[in-house]
Motif scaffolding. Structure first.
Motif, PDB file in Angstrom:
ATOM      1  N   UNK A  51       0.834  -1.207   0.000  1.00 24.89           N
ATOM      2  CA  UNK A  51       0.000   0.000   0.000  1.00 24.89           C
ATOM      3  C   UNK A  51       0.869   1.258   0.000  1.00 24.89           C
ATOM      4  N   UNK A  52       1.956   1.255   0.762  1.00 28.03           N
ATOM      5  CA  UNK A  52       2.847   2.416   0.775  1.00 28.03           C
ATOM      6  C   UNK A  52       3.551   2.591  -0.570  1.00 28.03           C
ATOM      7  N   UNK A  53       3.918   1.493  -1.204  1.00 28.75           N
ATOM      8  CA  UNK A  53       4.527   1.575  -2.528  1.00 28.75           C
ATOM      9  C   UNK A  53       3.525   2.114  -3.549  1.00 28.75           C
ATOM     10  N   UNK A  54       2.284   1.647  -3.465  1.00 30.04           N
ATOM     11  CA  UNK A  54       1.239   2.166  -4.353  1.00 30.04           C
ATOM     12  C   UNK A  54       1.018   3.663  -4.130  1.00 30.04           C
ATOM     13  N   UNK A  55       1.085   4.078  -2.877  1.00 27.21           N
ATOM     14  CA  UNK A  55       0.924   5.494  -2.576  1.00 27.21           C
ATOM     15  C   UNK A  55       2.066   6.314  -3.189  1.00 27.21           C
ATOM     16  N   UNK A  56       3.285   5.832  -3.052  1.00 29.61           N
ATOM     17  CA  UNK A  56       4.435   6.549  -3.596  1.00 29.61           C
ATOM     18  C   UNK A  56       4.408   6.604  -5.121  1.00 29.61           C
ATOM     19  N   UNK A  64      -7.224   6.970   1.059  1.00 31.89           N
ATOM     20  CA  UNK A  64      -7.433   5.523   0.986  1.00 31.89           C
ATOM     21  C   UNK A  64      -6.276   4.760   1.614  1.00 31.89           C
ATOM     22  N   UNK A  65      -5.052   5.209   1.348  1.00 30.20           N
ATOM     23  CA  UNK A  65      -3.883   4.528   1.904  1.00 30.20           C
ATOM     24  C   UNK A  65      -3.896   4.584   3.429  1.00 30.20           C
ATOM     25  N   UNK A  66      -4.133   5.764   3.978  1.00 31.28           N
ATOM     26  CA  UNK A  66      -4.155   5.902   5.442  1.00 31.28           C
ATOM     27  C   UNK A  66      -5.286   5.086   6.053  1.00 31.28           C
ATOM     28  N   UNK A  67      -6.449   5.104   5.417  1.00 29.75           N
ATOM     29  CA  UNK A  67      -7.588   4.328   5.930  1.00 29.75           C
ATOM     30  C   UNK A  67      -7.290   2.833   5.904  1.00 29.75           C
ATOM     31  N   UNK A  68      -6.721   2.361   4.800  1.00 34.21           N
ATOM     32  CA  UNK A  68      -6.423   0.926   4.683  1.00 34.21           C
ATOM     33  C   UNK A  68      -5.337   0.489   5.667  1.00 34.21           C
ATOM     34  N   UNK A 119      -3.139  11.334   7.503  1.00 31.10           N
ATOM     35  CA  UNK A 119      -3.391  11.609   6.089  1.00 31.10           C
ATOM     36  C   UNK A 119      -2.543  12.780   5.599  1.00 31.10           C
ATOM     37  N   UNK A 120      -2.375  13.780   6.454  1.00 34.90           N
ATOM     38  CA  UNK A 120      -1.630  14.970   6.024  1.00 34.90           C
ATOM     39  C   UNK A 120      -0.128  14.746   5.972  1.00 34.90           C
ATOM     40  N   UNK A 121       0.363  13.766   6.701  1.00 36.66           N
ATOM     41  CA  UNK A 121       1.811  13.513   6.751  1.00 36.66           C
ATOM     42  C   UNK A 121       2.213  12.196   6.089  1.00 36.66           C
ATOM     43  N   UNK A 122       1.298  11.551   5.410  1.00 34.91           N
ATOM     44  CA  UNK A 122       1.588  10.211   4.901  1.00 34.91           C
ATOM     45  C   UNK A 122       2.658  10.220   3.810  1.00 34.91           C
ATOM     46  N   UNK A 123       2.701  11.266   2.988  1.00 37.42           N
ATOM     47  CA  UNK A 123       3.741  11.326   1.952  1.00 37.42           C
ATOM     48  C   UNK A 123       5.124  11.520   2.575  1.00 37.42           C
ATOM     49  N   UNK A 124       5.207  12.348   3.605  1.00 34.85           N
ATOM     50  CA  UNK A 124       6.497  12.583   4.266  1.00 34.85           C
ATOM     51  C   UNK A 124       6.963  11.358   5.047  1.00 34.85           C
ATOM     52  N   UNK A 125       6.029  10.623   5.610  1.00 40.54           N
ATOM     53  CA  UNK A 125       6.377   9.483   6.461  1.00 40.54           C
ATOM     54  C   UNK A 125       6.443   8.166   5.695  1.00 40.54           C
ATOM     55  N   UNK A 126       6.108   8.168   4.420  1.00 33.19           N
ATOM     56  CA  UNK A 126       6.010   6.908   3.669  1.00 33.19           C
ATOM     57  C   UNK A 126       7.347   6.185   3.570  1.00 33.19           C
ATOM     58  N   UNK A 127       8.441   6.906   3.304  1.00 30.61           N
ATOM     59  CA  UNK A 127       9.745   6.242   3.174  1.00 30.61           C
ATOM     60  C   UNK A 127      10.182   5.591   4.482  1.00 30.61           C
TER      61      UNK A 127
END
Length: 184
Positions: A51-56, A64-68, A119-127
């Motif tokens: 899911x994190x790879x799909x988000x990136x 959707x990513x955060x909810x899942x 949700x607001x920080x998911x892009x920064x925290x994804x790696x």
């Protein structure tokens, strides 16, 4: 009467005392529960990494990513705790002790509120989260591998009688020395 009382406590098929037979079955069931729980935790971690790879890669939106991901956090913690507890109940104390630091990390993460994805920080925290999840996946994968070995070993030792173990050993020895073994 003494002989009859003693004979009633023995399983006639395997000639194992009844208390030992029930203990072995309980041990086997606890190992199966632990292995199933570790497989569930492993599957959840792999799903979160995907899911994190799909988000990136912009295949999924952040909501959707955060909810899942957040929906599965408690199931992962529960599966890992159940697996560790079942390992302790089965007598595999070393494997249970090895899992305690991850449980402590989960408790600490829950107290500090960093287990759930914002949700607001998911892009920064994804790696960072993907790296942590990959390490957790490797750890839980190795624990699952060891617990799977323990289940298979317990099944072989529990379900085979002494004569069955001897016959299986003979068959395996003959198979390893046959010319068919070297063909493949």
């Amino acid at each position: 009467t003494r002989r009859r009382a003693r004979a009633s406590n023995i399983n006639r098929a395997t000639m194992i005392p009844a208390e030992t037979a029930w203990t072995t079955i309980a041990h086997f069931i606890a190992l199966c529960i632990a292995t199933s729980a570790f497989f569930a935790a492993l599957g959840i971690n792999v799903y979160v990494v995907v899911a994190l790879t799909d988000l990136q890669n912009d295949f999924m939106n952040p909501h959707d990513a955060a909810r899942r991901i957040n929906r599965l956090i408690w199931f992962e913690i529960l599966a890992h705790c159940v697996g560790t507890g079942a390992m302790a109940l089965s007598g595999s104390f070393l494997l249970a002790i090895v899992n305690v630091p991850l449980i402590v990390w989960h408790v600490k993460g829950w107290q500090e509120k960093h287990l759930f994805m914002d949700v607001t920080e998911i892009f920064n925290a994804a790696d960072g989260e993907k790296k942590r999840r990959t390490m957790k996946t490797a750890f839980i994968g190795s624990v699952t591998l060891v617990s799977s070995y323990k289940v298979i070993r317990a099944a072989v030792m529990t379900l085979l009688t002494a004569a069955g173990r001897e016959a299986a050993a003979k068959i395996l020895r003959e198979a390893s020395h046959s010319p068919m073994y070297h063909m493949f």
